[in-house]
Design a protein around this motif. Structure first.
Motif, mmCIF file in Angstrom:
data_model
loop_
_atom_site.group_PDB
_atom_site.id
_atom_site.type_symbol
_atom_site.label_atom_id
_atom_site.label_comp_id
_atom_site.label_asym_id
_atom_site.label_seq_id
_atom_site.Cartn_x
_atom_site.Cartn_y
_atom_site.Cartn_z
ATOM 1 N N ALA A 186 0.830 -1.211 0.000
ATOM 2 C CA ALA A 186 0.000 0.000 0.000
ATOM 3 C C ALA A 186 0.863 1.259 0.000
ATOM 4 O O ALA A 186 0.610 2.202 -0.773
ATOM 5 C CB ALA A 186 -0.931 -0.008 1.205
ATOM 6 N N LEU A 187 1.886 1.289 0.835
ATOM 7 C CA LEU A 187 2.762 2.460 0.893
ATOM 8 C C LEU A 187 3.507 2.644 -0.424
ATOM 9 O O LEU A 187 3.705 3.779 -0.879
ATOM 10 C CB LEU A 187 3.745 2.321 2.051
ATOM 11 C CG LEU A 187 3.127 2.356 3.455
ATOM 12 C CD1 LEU A 187 4.182 2.086 4.511
ATOM 13 C CD2 LEU A 187 2.448 3.703 3.723
ATOM 14 N N ARG A 240 -2.128 1.658 9.450
ATOM 15 C CA ARG A 240 -0.686 1.713 9.187
ATOM 16 C C ARG A 240 -0.359 2.826 8.175
ATOM 17 O O ARG A 240 0.636 3.537 8.315
ATOM 18 C CB ARG A 240 -0.204 0.378 8.638
ATOM 19 C CG ARG A 240 -0.374 -0.790 9.578
ATOM 20 C CD ARG A 240 0.730 -0.883 10.587
ATOM 21 N NE ARG A 240 0.619 -2.112 11.344
ATOM 22 C CZ ARG A 240 0.143 -2.220 12.584
ATOM 23 N NH1 ARG A 240 -0.233 -1.129 13.220
ATOM 24 N NH2 ARG A 240 0.060 -3.385 13.182
ATOM 25 N N CYS A 241 -1.195 2.958 7.161
ATOM 26 C CA CYS A 241 -0.964 4.014 6.161
ATOM 27 C C CYS A 241 -1.082 5.404 6.790
ATOM 28 O O CYS A 241 -0.339 6.328 6.426
ATOM 29 C CB CYS A 241 -1.954 3.871 5.006
ATOM 30 S SG CYS A 241 -1.644 2.456 3.924
ATOM 31 N N ILE A 242 -1.995 5.542 7.733
ATOM 32 C CA ILE A 242 -2.159 6.835 8.413
ATOM 33 C C ILE A 242 -0.917 7.173 9.227
ATOM 34 O O ILE A 242 -0.565 8.352 9.385
ATOM 35 C CB ILE A 242 -3.431 6.823 9.283
ATOM 36 C CG1 ILE A 242 -4.676 6.855 8.382
ATOM 37 C CG2 ILE A 242 -3.467 8.007 10.253
ATOM 38 C CD1 ILE A 242 -5.991 6.722 9.119
ATOM 39 N N GLU A 243 -0.244 6.158 9.741
ATOM 40 C CA GLU A 243 0.994 6.417 10.474
ATOM 41 C C GLU A 243 2.032 7.081 9.583
ATOM 42 O O GLU A 243 2.851 7.874 10.055
ATOM 43 C CB GLU A 243 1.544 5.111 11.050
ATOM 44 C CG GLU A 243 0.684 4.513 12.157
ATOM 45 C CD GLU A 243 1.160 3.137 12.591
ATOM 46 O OE1 GLU A 243 2.235 2.694 12.120
ATOM 47 O OE2 GLU A 243 0.458 2.495 13.398
ATOM 48 N N ARG A 244 2.032 6.781 8.283
ATOM 49 C CA ARG A 244 2.996 7.370 7.342
ATOM 50 C C ARG A 244 2.416 8.604 6.645
ATOM 51 O O ARG A 244 3.068 9.646 6.558
ATOM 52 C CB ARG A 244 3.406 6.337 6.297
ATOM 53 C CG ARG A 244 4.345 6.867 5.228
ATOM 54 C CD ARG A 244 5.780 6.961 5.697
ATOM 55 N NE ARG A 244 6.289 5.625 5.966
ATOM 56 C CZ ARG A 244 6.821 4.822 5.029
ATOM 57 N NH1 ARG A 244 6.933 5.229 3.784
ATOM 58 N NH2 ARG A 244 7.266 3.626 5.358
ATOM 59 N N ILE A 282 -1.941 17.220 10.136
ATOM 60 C CA ILE A 282 -0.686 17.120 10.891
ATOM 61 C C ILE A 282 -0.986 16.386 12.189
ATOM 62 O O ILE A 282 -1.885 16.792 12.939
ATOM 63 C CB ILE A 282 -0.109 18.519 11.209
ATOM 64 C CG1 ILE A 282 0.105 19.317 9.930
ATOM 65 C CG2 ILE A 282 1.203 18.377 11.983
ATOM 66 C CD1 ILE A 282 0.516 20.751 10.170
ATOM 67 N N PRO A 283 -0.282 15.306 12.498
ATOM 68 C CA PRO A 283 -0.540 14.587 13.758
ATOM 69 C C PRO A 283 -0.423 15.530 14.945
ATOM 70 O O PRO A 283 0.438 16.420 14.966
ATOM 71 C CB PRO A 283 0.564 13.519 13.792
ATOM 72 C CG PRO A 283 1.004 13.367 12.376
ATOM 73 C CD PRO A 283 0.827 14.700 11.729
ATOM 74 N N LYS A 284 -1.289 15.331 15.926
ATOM 75 C CA LYS A 284 -1.276 16.223 17.087
ATOM 76 C C LYS A 284 -1.021 15.439 18.364
ATOM 77 O O LYS A 284 -1.283 14.232 18.449
ATOM 78 C CB LYS A 284 -2.597 16.979 17.194
ATOM 79 C CG LYS A 284 -3.799 16.117 17.530
ATOM 80 C CD LYS A 284 -5.039 16.975 17.769
ATOM 81 C CE LYS A 284 -6.228 16.105 18.176
ATOM 82 N NZ LYS A 284 -7.401 16.901 18.565
ATOM 83 N N VAL A 285 -0.510 16.152 19.321
ATOM 84 C CA VAL A 285 -0.356 15.613 20.668
ATOM 85 C C VAL A 285 -1.095 16.557 21.608
ATOM 86 O O VAL A 285 -0.771 17.745 21.678
ATOM 87 C CB VAL A 285 1.125 15.519 21.091
ATOM 88 C CG1 VAL A 285 1.227 14.927 22.490
ATOM 89 C CG2 VAL A 285 1.920 14.701 20.100
#
Length: 589
Positions: free
Chosen positions: A356-357, A390-394, A472-475
């Protein structure tokens, strides 16, 4: 030499600090009445806990706080039909989905009803032959085998046609679901779903297993069965809440709190076997493990994947058999089978994610899109949801992974924080044959020839509604914290805020002016570990950053940096020490 990629950029979002006079007064009052630090009192006020009485309820949920099950729309009709079926000696089919919520729901309903009634069977659809939800094959099986009532759990809210077919064949339905209804409610005898617009039930975030539990709670009241008879089944409810990623608030919090207590004191035989094979219980150790307190995280990462693997790789019936097992030998056999399925699932997961990646990297349009929609007819249907994650992680954006199933394109969607993927899919519903799910996860089916049109339309919908920051991933950070505040008492009180989960997440702290003590270590080529201290403080802590090895080349002696993290207890060789679970790192400007 291992070449590591640069660390990904993340947004640090600080929760509003309680600074209004009533909030400051509440913090001061909690500090005095609970004998806790201002930092812990601030965490409570952020969670809307402002008085001693609210704190007592928050720290010590009670099953007496559960809502009256008859507040749920159609509950009286459901109990009446179920009672009548048992009184008339009718055959009842307990029907559920093939994921963790569905299998725990079936084990709960079948397990309890079988103690008071014997004309029962349970049925889980085959993911590959029947697909999600109420199937034609399931309805046909019920009719052909003389069942006159189906209790459907964790599915059915959109089964308009299947319920109509069943009714025509003389089979009634009680639906216990928690997914969003469509415009039309199935014409079942009873439809229990707190998300129904016409349902007055005060809490709408129950799992499918939770809705089934409410039906049994109501049945017990009508039949004069002590409510305590249901409590041993709460380990199943806790597993469903943990793995279905629902808010751990309100009624779910009380159910999860007592369900985890059950899991840690007297779990059912099947869960004991699964705990042992997952490594939570040593071969020579009693179950449950006396030295380890199992929490939501343990359930999500230790038990959930193994229960799910049954339906992903072969058939979810094995998961129900495990959860209903009464003899240790049988339970161990089923646990071994599920563990083998999970290993196969991991192999599929790895190879499909790599494919997928690679597909995204090779296509400029896909690389620059605001969403990901991928299709490969050879992919394993049981793993598409995991691959989407997993794709969302990248590539951090709403993602749908599709494969071929029964001549159609079928798959799973996953979303990012702040974006409702269900609504985006609904906006493309004219291209679909079936869809359903939640804000952050959904399933869908369409003709294969519609894939390209759906891919373009879905990206248009996402692009028009998603905010740039959502990509953008958030914390989310609760409060800044000095290392001097972190000690055994701080951890002990903070831990009492659990069970943690959506809308009651484990607190995340940030600390500035942190420096290394020694050199960082890379574990398994992808995880980061180092010892650190805060400038001006003598306390040192071990910090672990899972998947954060890219930071190793950017951290240097005597060069301060900032970290955000959760505080955890590490148990190793009979020693327990506080450690920091890293969420992100920021270098000094």
């Amino acid at each position: 030499m291992i070449v590591r990629s640069s660390p990904a950029t993340k947004r640090w979002l600080h929760k509003p600090f309680p600074d209004a006079p009533p909030q400051l007064s509440a913090i001061e009052s909690l500090v005095q009445t609970l004998n806790i630090s201002p930092f812990l009192a601030t965490l409570l006020v952020q969670r809307k806990v402002t008085t001693f009485e609210e704190a007592r309820t928050f720290f010590r949920p009670e099953l007496s706080h559960l809502h009256d099950p008859f507040l749920m729309k159609d509950m009286d009709r459901a109990v009446d039909r179920l009672t009548r079926a048992m009184a008339n000696g009718e055959k009842i089919l307990v029907y559920g989905d093939y994921d963790v919520d569905g299998t725990t729901s079936v084990a709960l309903m079948y397990g309890f009803l079988s103690t008071i009634y014997d004309k029962l069977e349970h049925y889980i659809p085959d993911r590959y032959k029947e697909g999600y939800g109420i199937s034609k094959a399931g309805v046909a099986y019920a009719a052909e085998n003389g069942f006159t009532l189906i209790v459907a759990l964790d599915c059915g809210i959109k089964a308009i046609d299947r319920v109509a077919e069943a009714t025509a064949l003389g089979v009634d339905f009680i639906i216990c679901d928690h997914h969003r209804p469509g415009d039309e409610i199935p014409a079942a005898v009873a439809v229990l779903d707190p998300k129904r617009a016409d349902c007055p039930y005060p809490y709408d975030e129950l799992t499918g297993c939770g809705v089934g539990f409410k039906l049994l709670q109501a049945l017990c009241r009508v039949r004069g069965i002590p409510a305590e008879t249901l409590w041993p089944y709460l380990d199943l409810v806790a597993v469903s809440i943990s793995c279905d990623i629902v808010p751990v608030t309100g009624e779910n919090r009380a159910l999860a709190y007592y369900g985890l207590k059950q899991l840690n004191s007297a779990p059912r035989t099947g869960l004991c076997a699964l705990l042992r094979i997952a490594g939570f219980v040593a071969p020579n150790e009693t179950c449950p493990p006396a030295a380890k307190h199992l929490d939501v995280t343990n359930v999500v990462f230790g038990l959930g994947p193994r229960i799910n693997a049954a339906g992903r790789i072969k058939h979810a019936r094995a998961a129900v058999d495990l959860l209903l097992a009464e003899h240790h030998h049988d339970a161990e056999d089923f646990a071994y089978e599920l563990n083998q399925h999970n290993r196969d699932r991991q192999d599929f997961d790895k190879s499909m994610t790599e494919q997928a990646l690679a597909m995204i990297e090779a296509d400029e349009w896909l690389k620059n899109a605001k969403s990901t929609v991928l299709y490969d007819a050879s992919w394993n249907k049981g793993v598409v949801g995991i691959v989407a994650s997993r794709c969302i992680e990248r590539f951090y954006r709403p993602t749908i992974i599709l494969t071929r199933s029964n001549g159609k394109a079928s798959g799973s969607a996953r979303s990012v924080a702040g974006f409702d993927v269900y609504e985006a899919i609904e906006a493309c519903s004219d291209l679909l044959e079936q869809f359903g799910g939640h804000t952050f996860a959904a399933g869908l089916t369409m003709p294969v020839e519609n894939i390209e049109a759906f891919q373009k339309r879905f990206d248009e919908v996402v692009s028009a509604s998603i905010e740039a920051d959502d990509l953008i991933p958030k914390v989310d950070i609760d409060i800044p914290l000095d290392f001097s505040e972190i000690d055994a008492k701080f951890y002990r009180i903070m831990k009492q805020m659990s069970p943690f989960g959506p809308q009651n997440l484990a607190p995340v702290f940030c600390t500035e002016e942190v420096v290394l003590v020694g050199e960082p270590i890379i574990m398994k080529e992808k995880h980061l570990k180092f010892t650190c201290r805060q400038v001006g403080s003598g306390r040192t802590f071990t910090a672990i950053g899972f998947g954060m090895s890219a930071w190793a080349d950017h951290l240097h002696q005597n060069a301060p940096f900032s970290i955000c993290y959760s505080v955890e207890m590490n148990h190793f060789r009979d020693q327990s020490t506080i450690q920091l679970n890293l969420k992100d790192i920021r270098l000094a400007e």
